[in-house]
Design a protein around this motif. Structure first.
Motif, short mmCIF file in Angstrom:
data_model
loop_
_atom_site.label_atom_id
_atom_site.label_comp_id
_atom_site.label_asym_id
_atom_site.label_seq_id
_atom_site.Cartn_x
_atom_site.Cartn_y
_atom_site.Cartn_z
N ILE A 28 83.16 -66.24 40.44
CA ILE A 28 83.36 -64.78 40.45
C ILE A 28 84.01 -64.44 41.79
CG2 ILE A 28 82.30 -62.56 39.97
CD1 ILE A 28 79.88 -63.99 38.87
N ASN B 12 88.16 -63.03 36.72
CA ASN B 12 87.03 -62.11 36.77
C ASN B 12 87.47 -60.77 37.34
OD1 ASN B 12 86.64 -64.03 39.43
ND2 ASN B 12 86.12 -61.89 39.88
N ILE B 13 86.59 -59.78 37.28
CA ILE B 13 86.87 -58.46 37.82
C ILE B 13 86.44 -58.43 39.28
CG2 ILE B 13 86.41 -55.99 37.59
CD1 ILE B 13 87.96 -57.32 35.25
N ALA B 14 87.26 -57.85 40.14
CA ALA B 14 86.94 -57.71 41.56
C ALA B 14 87.30 -56.31 42.01
CB ALA B 14 87.70 -58.75 42.39
N CYS C 215 83.28 -51.50 38.29
CA CYS C 215 83.08 -52.91 37.97
C CYS C 215 82.30 -53.07 36.67
CB CYS C 215 82.36 -53.60 39.12
SG CYS C 215 82.36 -55.41 39.03
N ARG D 75 84.64 -52.22 33.72
CA ARG D 75 85.74 -53.19 33.53
C ARG D 75 85.25 -54.54 33.03
NH1 ARG D 75 89.49 -53.65 38.59
NH2 ARG D 75 90.58 -55.03 37.12
N THR D 76 84.00 -54.89 33.34
CA THR D 76 83.48 -56.16 32.82
C THR D 76 82.97 -56.03 31.39
OG1 THR D 76 81.32 -55.67 33.83
CG2 THR D 76 82.83 -57.07 35.08
N CYS E 131 77.11 -55.84 31.47
CA CYS E 131 76.47 -56.60 32.53
C CYS E 131 74.95 -56.54 32.37
CB CYS E 131 76.90 -56.01 33.87
SG CYS E 131 75.89 -56.47 35.27
N ARG F 249 86.34 -62.70 32.42
CA ARG F 249 86.57 -61.26 32.56
C ARG F 249 85.32 -60.44 32.27
NH1 ARG F 249 89.73 -58.84 27.46
NH2 ARG F 249 88.75 -59.98 25.75
N GLY G 156 81.92 -59.92 37.28
CA GLY G 156 82.59 -59.15 38.32
C GLY G 156 81.91 -59.22 39.66
#
Length: 328
Positions: free
Chosen positions: A152, A174-176, A196, A199-200, A209, A319, A322
């Protein structure tokens, strides 16, 4: 008058031992592996040369609009591949001399020495795994498990994960999200967490999440942004209450995700958004915190217990994972 050795009082009066075993003074929460849980982000596997996650990485591009008698596109489009991860081994030993076991075997023993040493070894093993679980797998010449810093990443468009180059395949990133302040400390943390989290997910309603693991500083910073509402009620002999999003005896949550802090979190200004469907710690059957029977060296009056874990972290869908980084 000479002092012969330990003194009269020590020689004539036994100590009163008030603990049943040595009380641990050093271990952290191991929140990362505790968040994985027995039914969460751990997966027992029966065997295999490697850990392999099959992926559907592309859309079939032949689907589009056509004229009445136009020929359909019959191009064969490759849409499947796989990510692969190596099995890693983390291990250690506990050594008992025959002398120390015999000395601690009678009524003079303050504690069960063997059990206490094994308990310490298990905690030490978990501490080593938990620390490595936040790192990138390059430690000890690349023998360490691959942790969150790699899987991540703060720079998800670079590097190779599971044998797949993220610079080439955007679907494997991954999302950052940056959590840096604008004016005052933590003034962007909640908006960064929301971004975050969204977007994840898939559409903000699916593949959400499950847990957020961060440092104590970040968790306290997040808590400081909450509006305070206090409520107390007696439930039998227990006091229950609420303050913002925190229940007495419970933890913080962001949206649907429970939040933890881990003393080992690295970098300490990051918060990792985890999904149990997309991130697993894969381990071989019979190789999770496994203590093997004691062996006695042929040339030594001792016994050695070996403890090991064989596994590795792996993701099957980057993806859905995050990180909010540079939180200030």
């Amino acid at each position: 008058m000479p002092d012969p050795n330990i003194g009269e009082l020590a020689a004539t009066v036994f100590e009163r031992v008030v603990t049943k075993k040595p009380i641990e003074q050093w271990a952290g929460s191991f929140a990362l592996f505790m968040a994985l849980g027995p039914d969460g982000m751990k997966s027992q596997e029966p065997g295999g040369r490697l850990i392999e996650a099959d992926l559907e990485y592309a859309q079939n591009s032949t689907f589009r609009s056509y004229g009445e008698l136009e020929e359909l596109d019959t191009t064969r489009v490759n849409v499947f591949d796989a990510a692969r991860y190596e099995w890693k081994i983390h291990a250690g030993t506990v050594v008992f001399s025959d002398l120390e076991k015999l000395r601690a075997a009678g009524p003079e023993a303050k504690v069960d020495l063997v059990t206490a040493k094994v308990d310490n070894a298990m905690n030490s093993h978990m501490a080593n795994l938990n620390t490595a679980g936040f790192l990138d797998g390059t430690g000890n010449g690349g023998k360490d498990i691959e942790g969150l810093t790699k899987l991540i990443s703060e720079t998800p468009s670079t590097g190779t994960v599971g044998g797949i180059n993220r610079a080439t395949f955007s679907c494997w990133r991954n999302i950052a999200v940056s959590g840096a302040k604008t004016l005052s400390a933590f003034d962007n943390i909640r908006s960064a967490f929301t971004t975050c989290n969204m977007r994840t997910s898939r559409g903000g309603t699916k593949d959400l999440c499950k847990a957020i693991v961060t440092s104590r500083t970040v968790l306290e910073g997040y808590a400081s942004t909450l509006q305070t509402y206090e409520r107390y009620a007696m439930d039998g002999k227990k006091m229950r209450g609420a303050n913002g999003a925190m229940d007495v005896g419970g933890g913080l949550m962001h949206a649907q995700a429970e939040m933890f802090y881990d003393e080992d979190c690295s970098p300490s200004d990051s918060a990792y958004f985890l999904n149990s469907e997309s991130l697993k710690f894969y381990y071989l059957k019979g190789a999770w915190m496994k203590a093997k029977p004691a062996v006695e060296p042929a040339n030594q009056l001792s016994a050695i217990v070996r403890i090991f874990t064989s596994g590795n972290f792996g993701t099957s869908q980057s993806r859905r994972l995050g990180v909010v980084f540079d939180i200030t």
